[in-house]
Design an enzyme around this catalytic site. Structure first.
Site, PDB file in Angstrom:
ATOM      1  CG  HIS A   1      -2.432   0.600   0.825  1.00  8.57           C
ATOM      2  ND1 HIS A   1      -3.246   0.393   1.524  1.00  8.57           N
ATOM      3  CD2 HIS A   1      -2.715   1.514  -0.190  1.00  8.57           C
ATOM      4  CE1 HIS A   1      -4.491   0.944   1.005  1.00  8.57           C
ATOM      5  NE2 HIS A   1      -3.912   1.614  -0.113  1.00  8.57           N
TER       6      HIS A   1
ATOM      7  CG  ASP B   1      -4.822  -3.146   2.021  1.00  3.76           C
ATOM      8  OD1 ASP B   1      -4.856  -4.285   1.766  1.00  3.76           O
ATOM      9  OD2 ASP B   1      -4.049  -2.594   2.775  1.00  3.76           O
TER      10      ASP B   1
ATOM     11  CG  ASP C   1      -6.226  -0.625   4.517  1.00  3.01           C
ATOM     12  OD1 ASP C   1      -6.110  -1.722   5.211  1.00  3.01           O
ATOM     13  OD2 ASP C   1      -5.222  -0.183   3.987  1.00  3.01           O
TER      14      ASP C   1
ATOM     15  CD  GLU D   1      -0.515  -4.527   1.241  1.00  3.15           C
ATOM     16  OE1 GLU D   1       0.146  -5.862   1.386  1.00  3.15           O
ATOM     17  OE2 GLU D   1       0.075  -3.325   1.626  1.00  3.15           O
TER      18      GLU D   1
ATOM     19  CG  HIS E   1       3.027  -2.422   4.217  1.00  3.08           C
ATOM     20  ND1 HIS E   1       2.298  -2.995   4.911  1.00  3.08           N
ATOM     21  CD2 HIS E   1       4.438  -3.073   4.168  1.00  3.08           C
ATOM     22  CE1 HIS E   1       2.852  -3.911   5.370  1.00  3.08           C
ATOM     23  NE2 HIS E   1       4.065  -4.219   4.893  1.00  3.08           N
TER      24      HIS E   1
ATOM     25  CG  ASP F   1      -2.540   1.173   5.540  1.00  4.69           C
ATOM     26  OD1 ASP F   1      -2.329   0.683   6.270  1.00  4.69           O
ATOM     27  OD2 ASP F   1      -2.694   1.079   4.210  1.00  4.69           O
TER      28      ASP F   1
ATOM     29  CG  HIS G   1      -4.049  -2.906   8.585  1.00  5.70           C
ATOM     30  ND1 HIS G   1      -4.275  -3.900   7.455  1.00  5.70           N
ATOM     31  CD2 HIS G   1      -3.871  -3.589   9.485  1.00  5.70           C
ATOM     32  CE1 HIS G   1      -4.025  -4.996   7.644  1.00  5.70           C
ATOM     33  NE2 HIS G   1      -3.719  -5.177   9.059  1.00  5.70           N
TER      34      HIS G   1
ATOM     35  CG  ASP H   1      -5.686  -5.456   4.363  1.00 10.39           C
ATOM     36  OD1 ASP H   1      -6.433  -4.694   4.558  1.00 10.39           O
ATOM     37  OD2 ASP H   1      -4.265  -5.157   4.840  1.00 10.39           O
TER      38      ASP H   1
HETATM   39 MN   LIG Z   1      -3.466  -0.877   3.389  1.00 15.14          MN
END
Ligand SMILES: [Mn+2]
Length: 282
Positions: A78, A209, A105, A254, A122, A109, A107, A211
């Site tokens: 990312h 992302d 996402d 990702e 990332h 980030d 997360h 994820d």
């Molecule tokens: Mn990310």
């Protein structure tokens, strides 16, 4: 390897089927991480190499927009979003316009070299976009922030570091967690995210992302976290982005074929891009 996996999954052909005129700009030249002998500070490993690649990517995003195209940027991790979003923001800034950002996402980030527990860059690109740190990324193209925090919506959070929470709160970005999606539904959350990212802007950049998606259906990601978006929720988010008509550029990041099963995460990523770019059930 992520971009190759998405190409193998038929990204170009499947976008062409929707009527898009697709031009593949190829891969950005980057030093392969396994060939880097000195990763620099353990608080931000490979930052110099990442910043260089982000600069090149940002220039390419500007070039694509100037030729009337919609940049679709494939990762990679990312950290590339610090480059793509900087370029997109720079392009609109030349016309005196701002952009918004929807960041989907697991997360946030939003770590910095000071707050990071891992040293993974990332985990930092959104902090850079919001004008915080690391300065090697936040200062790209010599202006900041790339997106005003008031126009940034994070969607899908479920794993935020203790030290990172402060950055999310203090910058004033709008964060929608998985709990918000559980309680209010994806439709209500995305309506609000699109409105925030569109408010007073020329449009928004979408940074997806993989994820965010539940690892049960998207196992091929670097940092999988249980409890993610379902297949339908994620498609709905993409369809709503498309319906808004406000998306000016998109990242898909990702995808990691080493961790994947039969390229299914790359295939899902391509499906999601199709939904964001006009594929409809009827
Ligand atoms: Mn990310």
């Amino acid at each position: 390897m992520g971009p190759s996996a998405m190409r193998v999954a038929g990204l170009g052909r499947r976008l062409a089927q929707l009527g898009h005129d697709v031009e593949d700009y190829g891969n950005i030249p980057v030093v392969q991480p396994e060939n880097i002998t000195d990763p620099g500070s353990p608080k931000a490993r490979n930052l110099a190499e990442i910043a260089e690649a982000c600069g090149i990517l940002g220039e390419l995003a500007v070039e694509a927009l100037e030729s009337g195209r919609t940049p679709l940027v494939l990762g990679g991790d990312h950290s590339i979003a610090a480059g793509s979003i900087s370029g997109v923001s720079r392009h609109f800034r030349k016309a005196g316009q701002k952009i918004g950002l929807i960041w989907i996402d697991a997360h946030a980030d939003m770590n910095t070299p000071h707050s990071t527990p891992s040293g993974n860059v990332h985990g930092m690109p959104l902090a850079a976009i919001a004008g915080v740190d690391p300065c090697e990324l936040s200062s790209l193209f010599a202006f900041q922030p790339k997106v005003a925090p008031a126009n940034i919506a994070l969607v899908g959070l479920r794993d935020v570091d203790e030290t990172e929470r402060v950055n999310v709160r203090d910058t004033g970005v709008h964060a929608f967690t998985m709990r918000d999606i559980d309680e209010r539904g994806m439709r209500a959350v995305m309506e609000q995210a699109i409105a925030l990212a569109s408010d007073g802007t020329a449009g928004f950049h979408l940074s997806l992302d993989m994820d965010f998606v539940d690892p049960g259906i998207a196992p091929g990601v670097g940092t999988a976290v249980p409890g993610g978006g379902t297949y339908r929720e994620t498609h709905l988010a993409m369809e709503m982005v498309c319906d808004s008509g406000r998306m000016v550029a998109m990242d898909v990041v990702e995808v990691n074929p080493i961790l994947d099963t039969m390229n299914r995460t790359a295939d899902l990523a391509v499906e999601l891009v199709q939904s964001a770019m006009g594929k409809r059930i009827l």
